[in-house]
Every structure is written in C-alpha cells, then in structure tokens.
Design a protein around this motif. Structure first.
Motif, short mmCIF file in Angstrom:
data_model
loop_
_atom_site.label_atom_id
_atom_site.label_comp_id
_atom_site.label_asym_id
_atom_site.label_seq_id
_atom_site.Cartn_x
_atom_site.Cartn_y
_atom_site.Cartn_z
N VAL A 119 50.72 47.03 63.79
CA VAL A 119 51.92 48.73 64.31
C VAL A 119 50.83 49.19 62.26
O VAL A 119 50.49 50.15 63.05
N GLN A 120 50.91 48.69 61.02
CA GLN A 120 51.06 49.39 60.34
C GLN A 120 49.23 50.10 59.92
O GLN A 120 49.47 51.04 59.90
N ASP A 121 48.59 48.78 60.77
CA ASP A 121 47.27 49.13 60.74
C ASP A 121 46.76 50.59 61.36
O ASP A 121 46.22 51.40 60.96
N CYS A 122 47.56 50.52 62.79
CA CYS A 122 47.32 51.64 63.67
C CYS A 122 47.92 52.93 63.14
O CYS A 122 47.33 53.93 63.79
N LEU A 123 49.14 52.70 62.43
CA LEU A 123 49.67 54.17 62.22
C LEU A 123 49.04 54.19 60.95
O LEU A 123 48.49 56.22 60.57
N LEU A 128 45.46 59.00 59.30
CA LEU A 128 43.95 59.42 58.93
C LEU A 128 43.91 60.29 59.73
O LEU A 128 42.82 61.74 58.93
N VAL A 129 43.60 60.02 60.96
CA VAL A 129 42.73 60.98 61.92
C VAL A 129 43.45 62.34 61.82
O VAL A 129 42.37 63.57 62.00
N ILE A 156 55.11 51.29 67.17
CA ILE A 156 54.77 52.55 66.49
C ILE A 156 55.37 54.13 66.72
O ILE A 156 56.30 54.59 65.86
N HIS A 157 56.27 54.00 68.01
CA HIS A 157 57.16 54.82 68.85
C HIS A 157 57.98 54.96 67.72
O HIS A 157 58.87 56.45 67.47
#
Length: 237
Positions: A119-123, A128-129, A156-157
C-alpha cells in the motif's frame, strides 16, 4: 528496442507470443491504438526497485488520472494492459506498477510479506506521479484494482481518503457480508467506491489446440449479470 527484438527472436522460435496482442512491437502497437505509453523503474521509499508503466491519451490535459493495481500472481505487462489501453483511448492517463515480487519488480516471486508495505509503495508512486506534471494538477484522480489489487486500493483509499475522488475495484463474491450483516457492496458505496465484478468463469481446454485454453463465461451471462447488478456490482470485466 534491441531487448525486445532479442526476446521476439527467442519466443518466436519457441512458438510463444511476445505480447498478448501478438508480436507487434510495443511502441508500434500503442501508436496504432492512438495512445502514448512508456515504462521505467521506480525506487520506493523503502529502497525497492519497482517496474512501472504509463499509458497516456494524445490529448492534454487528460480527462482524469487512473492509478491501477494488479492482482496476486499477475503483472502489468500482459493482458492487464488491455484495460489501460482502452481507458487511454477514452482520454484518461493510466499508471501502474508491478507489486513487490511480481512481474519485473524486485522481491521474492509472488511473496507478499506485508500488504501494508505494498500500500505504501503504491501510494508513494501515485503521489509522485500527481506531482511530476503540471498538466496533472486539479485533474480528477481514481483508483482501479483487480482482485488483490482491489483490496490494496481499498486500503489506499482509507489511508488517503481525500486523495482520490472515486475508486473502482473488482470484488468477488459481492454477496459477502460484514460482521454487522451489511453487504460489502453497500459498505463500498458508502465510501464513494464503485464495486464491480469479473464475469468470466475460468479457463477450459481449447479443443483441437496445442495445449491452449480459453475463457468461458458467455453461457448464462445475461442472467448472471442481472444477479450481479442486484448484488451491487456496477461494472464488469
């Protein structure tokens, strides 16, 4: 390009396809589809090297940003691409990464030591994007997840509820209930999440082929879709 040509030569000799659409080189195929796309590696805050892709519409700014998460055992380079390619054709900018231990990302194959780390990797990547391009400012942002990716999108939400205007995910079965008896689909809707469902019924051997399989699910699809809608699903894949 040389890497793709080398892989094409190797897989052609073995009878394997280079991509799910065939052996057309990626950039040529993307151009034929009327979109732009690229791939790269991203190093997460915990130092993990993760493979990423982006599929972009030709128009600028995009209608919205869609951050996508694949399911367990899957990756973003095979049939997963069909969905972001379609969405990019509709004007949405799509972004995804191979989770730890999946696809071309680093980590023990298909091993998820802690889902909260994913979750933290994705967030971190999605944040960044959103910050890297001025054209992405004030553009609606969405989450999209398949299977385990749907659960990750949900987390994530909950971690950043104000960061995304909406969220789409696949969750099955829709009939699952919470501890207080409410349907999962109803709980998701309350959180501004649109629940969907994958309507195929798995792979079966393809008669007359060389050990190939095909996806079943057309039989009874109309009645099953009506039942899924009653259970709360609002889109299908």
């Amino acid at each position: 390009m040389k890497e793709e040509e080398s892989l094409l030569s190797t897989q052609t000799q073995s009878g394997q396809l280079l991509h799910y659409w065939g052996n057309t080189p990626e950039q040529e195929y993307y151009s034929l589809q009327g979109i732009k796309a690229s791939k790269s590696f991203y190093t997460s805050p915990r130092g993990l090297k993760l493979f990423t892709r982006q599929w972009l519409p030709l128009l600028s700014p995009p209608r919205g940003l869609i951050f996508m998460v694949h399911g367990y055992g899957n990756d973003i380079s095979w049939t997963f691409q069909a969905t972001p390619i379609f969405l990019a054709q509709q004007g949405f900018a799509c972004f995804a990464l191979d989770l730890e231990g999946h696809g071309q990302s680093h980590g023990l194959r298909a091993f998820v030591p802690d889902v909260h780390l994913l979750v933290q990797d994705c967030l971190a990547f999605f944040t960044l994007v959103k910050q890297q391009e001025t054209q992405f400012l004030n553009v609606p942002c969405f989450l999209y997840g398949e299977s385990m990716g749907g659960a990750i999108c949900l987390l994530i939400h909950f971690a950043e509820p104000e960061a995304f205007q909406d969220q789409t995910l696949f969750t099955f079965p829709e009939t699952r209930a919470t501890t207080d008896g409410r349907k999962i689909a109803d709980v998701l809707v309350e959180q501004n999440i649109v629940p969907g469902i994958k309507v195929d019924e798995g792979l079966v051997p393809l008669a007359g082929s060389n050990n190939e399989s095909w996806c079943q699910g057309l039989d009874g699809l109309a009645s099953r879709s009506a039942a899924y809608y009653q259970q709360g699903a609002r889109f299908a894949k």
